[in-house]
Scaffold this active site. Structure first.
Site, mmCIF file in Angstrom:
data_model
loop_
_atom_site.group_PDB
_atom_site.id
_atom_site.type_symbol
_atom_site.label_atom_id
_atom_site.label_comp_id
_atom_site.label_asym_id
_atom_site.label_seq_id
_atom_site.Cartn_x
_atom_site.Cartn_y
_atom_site.Cartn_z
ATOM 1 N N HIS A 58 0.842 -1.204 0.000
ATOM 2 C CA HIS A 58 0.000 0.000 0.000
ATOM 3 C C HIS A 58 0.874 1.250 0.000
ATOM 4 O O HIS A 58 1.862 1.327 0.718
ATOM 5 C CB HIS A 58 -0.905 0.009 1.235
ATOM 6 C CG HIS A 58 -1.664 1.292 1.392
ATOM 7 N ND1 HIS A 58 -2.780 1.594 0.636
ATOM 8 C CD2 HIS A 58 -1.457 2.368 2.197
ATOM 9 C CE1 HIS A 58 -3.227 2.795 0.984
ATOM 10 N NE2 HIS A 58 -2.439 3.286 1.918
ATOM 11 N N THR B 278 3.824 -5.978 2.860
ATOM 12 C CA THR B 278 4.949 -6.397 2.011
ATOM 13 C C THR B 278 5.589 -5.242 1.243
ATOM 14 O O THR B 278 6.698 -5.377 0.742
ATOM 15 C CB THR B 278 4.474 -7.482 1.029
ATOM 16 O OG1 THR B 278 3.188 -7.101 0.507
ATOM 17 C CG2 THR B 278 4.340 -8.826 1.729
ATOM 18 N N GLU B 279 4.864 -4.132 1.134
ATOM 19 C CA GLU B 279 5.428 -2.929 0.500
ATOM 20 C C GLU B 279 4.745 -1.700 1.084
ATOM 21 O O GLU B 279 3.524 -1.616 1.088
ATOM 22 C CB GLU B 279 5.194 -2.916 -1.023
ATOM 23 C CG GLU B 279 6.012 -3.904 -1.807
ATOM 24 C CD GLU B 279 5.852 -3.715 -3.321
ATOM 25 O OE1 GLU B 279 5.300 -2.675 -3.741
ATOM 26 O OE2 GLU B 279 6.269 -4.598 -4.071
ATOM 27 N N ASN B 280 5.533 -0.763 1.574
ATOM 28 C CA ASN B 280 5.019 0.550 1.953
ATOM 29 C C ASN B 280 6.195 1.507 2.008
ATOM 30 O O ASN B 280 7.204 1.230 2.657
ATOM 31 C CB ASN B 280 4.314 0.505 3.316
ATOM 32 C CG ASN B 280 3.842 1.875 3.773
ATOM 33 O OD1 ASN B 280 4.364 2.434 4.736
ATOM 34 N ND2 ASN B 280 2.878 2.450 3.077
#
Length: 569
Positions: A345, A412-414
């Site tokens: 996100h 997992t992604e920010n």
């Protein structure tokens, strides 16, 4: 026979029971409270991430096959400034240095991806397995474990073997399901005794939409209105098959978990009192994350996707919907194939309803009947799509909780990029973004969302797909102009390290102190980096200027010698 009034009452009761059984997300409740000082649950995992094509380089070394990104980036005009990931961060050669950076940061986990064509050059396991590629990932995994860093491994982060694209049309073809399963099974066989967290796909939304609908990403296909739906359908089936393979062949021996990483921007209704805006915002989220999450958790596509794509397809005069269908057997096979959900996100949009008439030009985007807006007051660090809207993160996490039965989540992604050519290491905007977003994640955990870990995106500056090297997401600055690709810590490194050490935000005074100290450390790093171009300049002097001067000296010497000889004569 029951009287009509009794039947009606029964229907109402059944409806009420159904509605209460599935907890609904409250679109009208948006708490934007002040900063929350507190700590994360014990055992919360802090990490950073990368992907193979973006960081490894070594695109044609040690038996690696071509990927669709190798081919796509070598076509002029596809990438900003015609950049490629050919060498990128040279992570293939510098992985031990990078693990040392992770250790210094005190990371609990590192998320990276395995390059399918590095292990299986053609993508077809029966053709050839590249043992040098296997050895590289074994060395990386072993080095991580030696430093008490848990590997979280992504099997597919967009780099499909080119042979599979050329021979079969890539993810447009159902045969990818079995080829991908063979690759995953090889990874479980070779690395599964050490890797316990597997992610099948990273952000399949981008793979489908940008790879097969708009053509902005590799393989660059523009199959508008059909390509994205077909690619996504095969990706969901491939994910499910890999989960079942692990479940039946490896789980009892290796005791690991298999999940998927789905991207999701949050969509907030423009007008909370307008039911059409609320429905549009939900549609936006369902066409984004729900497209993949709903089949995996509930066995089929979101009803709103089936309704809208089906209706628009009928209006086009098509006999069937452009959105593929799952058979009843496939629905039960796909449902429940997720041990944990990875969530990527970055940002939020305001959403309102907008009707797009159906026609020949119908696309994934017009199928949704939504318009996206941004608030001009939202901080914009430079990347045109990425606005800092921290409260949207908490909203998304709570939506996932209500929609999918509160699954175990790993972020997992920010992270946030900067679109700057300068070498400023004092990235205060990244510190602010990280502070605010991780705090909203902490609030979501207080709300009851089951978040187990956070992955900062990304460890290093790297190749950013169609944006080339013009966007930098890294905690560490990489000097791409220097052939050694040195890494320099930005201020956010020190700040993130403090969050990890404290496992959260102990007090206002402490957090403000972290920000001050982080800015102090980046000033000295800036001086190091400022000195670096001088080194590069010295290399240039050695390689270009010195030989030129020598040549001139020889020529001048020869001319002077001829002049002396003539005078003697």
């Amino acid at each position: 026979m029951l009287p009509r009034s009794a039947v009606t009452t029964c229907h109402v009761l059944v409806l009420v029971l159904c509605l209460s059984a599935a907890e609904d997300f409250d679109w009208t409740k948006n708490e934007r409270g002040s900063f929350y000082y507190g700590t994360f649950p014990s055992g919360f995992s802090w990490g950073a991430g990368s992907s193979a094509y973006q960081t490894e380089g070594a695109w044609d070394k040690d038996g690696k096959g071509l990927s669709i990104w190798d081919v796509f980036t070598h076509k002029k005009g596809k990438i900003f400034l015609n950049d490629t990931g050919d060498s990128s961060c040279e992570g293939y050669f510098k992985f031990r240095d990078d693990v040392a950076l992770m250790k210094e940061l005190k990371l609990n986990h590192y998320r990276f991806s395995i390059s399918w064509p590095r292990l299986i050059p053609t993508g077809i396991k029966s053709d050839h397995v590249n043992e040098k590629g296997i050895k590289y990932y074994e060395n990386l995994i072993d080095t991580l474990l030696e430093n008490q860093i848990t590997p979280i491994v992504t099997l597919y982060h967009w780099d499909l073997p080119q042979v599979l694209q050329e021979k079969y049309g890539g993810w447009q073809n159902i045969s990818m399901v079995n080829y991908f399963n063979d690759f995953a099974n090889l990874c479980f066989e070779r690395f599964g005794n050490r890797v316990k967290y597997w992610i099948t796909f990273n952000n399949p939304w981008s793979v489908a939409v940008e790879g097969y609908e708009t053509g902005e990403h590799a393989p660059g296909m523009k199959l508008r209105g059909t390509g994205a739906y077909r690619a996504a359908h095969h990706i969901i089936k491939a994910h499910a098959k890999v989960w079942h393979t692990y479940d039946s062949l490896w789980r009892s021996k290796q005791k690991g978990m298999v999940g998927i990483s789905l991207a999701g921007d949050w969509g907030e209704p423009v007008d909370m009192t307008n039911q059409k805006d609320i429905e549009a915002a939900e549609r936006y989220v369902q066409f984004y994350m729900g497209w993949f999450a709903t089949p995996i958790f509930h066995g089929d596509y979101p009803q709103v996707m089936k309704d809208f794509v089906g209706r628009k397809s009928a209006q086009q005069g098509l006999g069937t919907s452009r959105l593929p269908t799952f058979s009843s057997q496939e629905k039960s096979y796909v449902k429940g194939t997720c041990d944990f959900l990875g969530v990527g996100h970055f940002t939020t949009r305001y959403i309102t309803h907008k009707t797009y008439p159906a026609g020949r030009g119908s696309t994934f985007f017009t199928d949704r009947d939504v318009a996206e807006l941004v608030d001009p007051r939202w901080p914009d660090p430079g990347s045109e799509w990425l606005y800092a809207v921290p409260w949207g993160f908490r909203r998304l996490l709570n939506f996932i909780k209500t929609q999918y039965g509160n699954p175990m989540i790993y972020i997992t992604e920010n992270g946030v990029s900067e679109k700057m050519q300068c070498t400023e290491l004092c990235d205060n905007w990244r510190i602010q973004y990280m502070k605010d977003y991780t705090n909203e994640m902490l609030k979501a955990i207080k709300d009851g969302v089951d978040v187990k870990g956070y992955t900062a995106w990304s460890l290093l500056d790297k190749f950013e797909w169609d944006e080339g090297y013009s966007e930098r997401f890294g905690l560490y600055y990489v000097d791409f102009k220097n052939k050694n690709k040195p890494r320099y810590p930005k201020a956010s490194v020190q700040f993130y390290k403090n969050i990890i050490n404290a496992n959260g935000f102990p007090s206002q005074r402490e957090v403000e102190n972290w920000k001050r100290k982080s800015t102090d450390t980046c000033s000295s790093s800036n001086q190091l980096l400022a000195a670096d171009p001088l080194t590069s300049h010295m290399e240039m002097v050695t390689e270009i200027v010195v030989p030129t001067v020598c040549t001139l000296c020889i020529l001048l010497g020869a001319v002077f010698l001829m002049f002396l000889l003539r005078r003697r004569n």
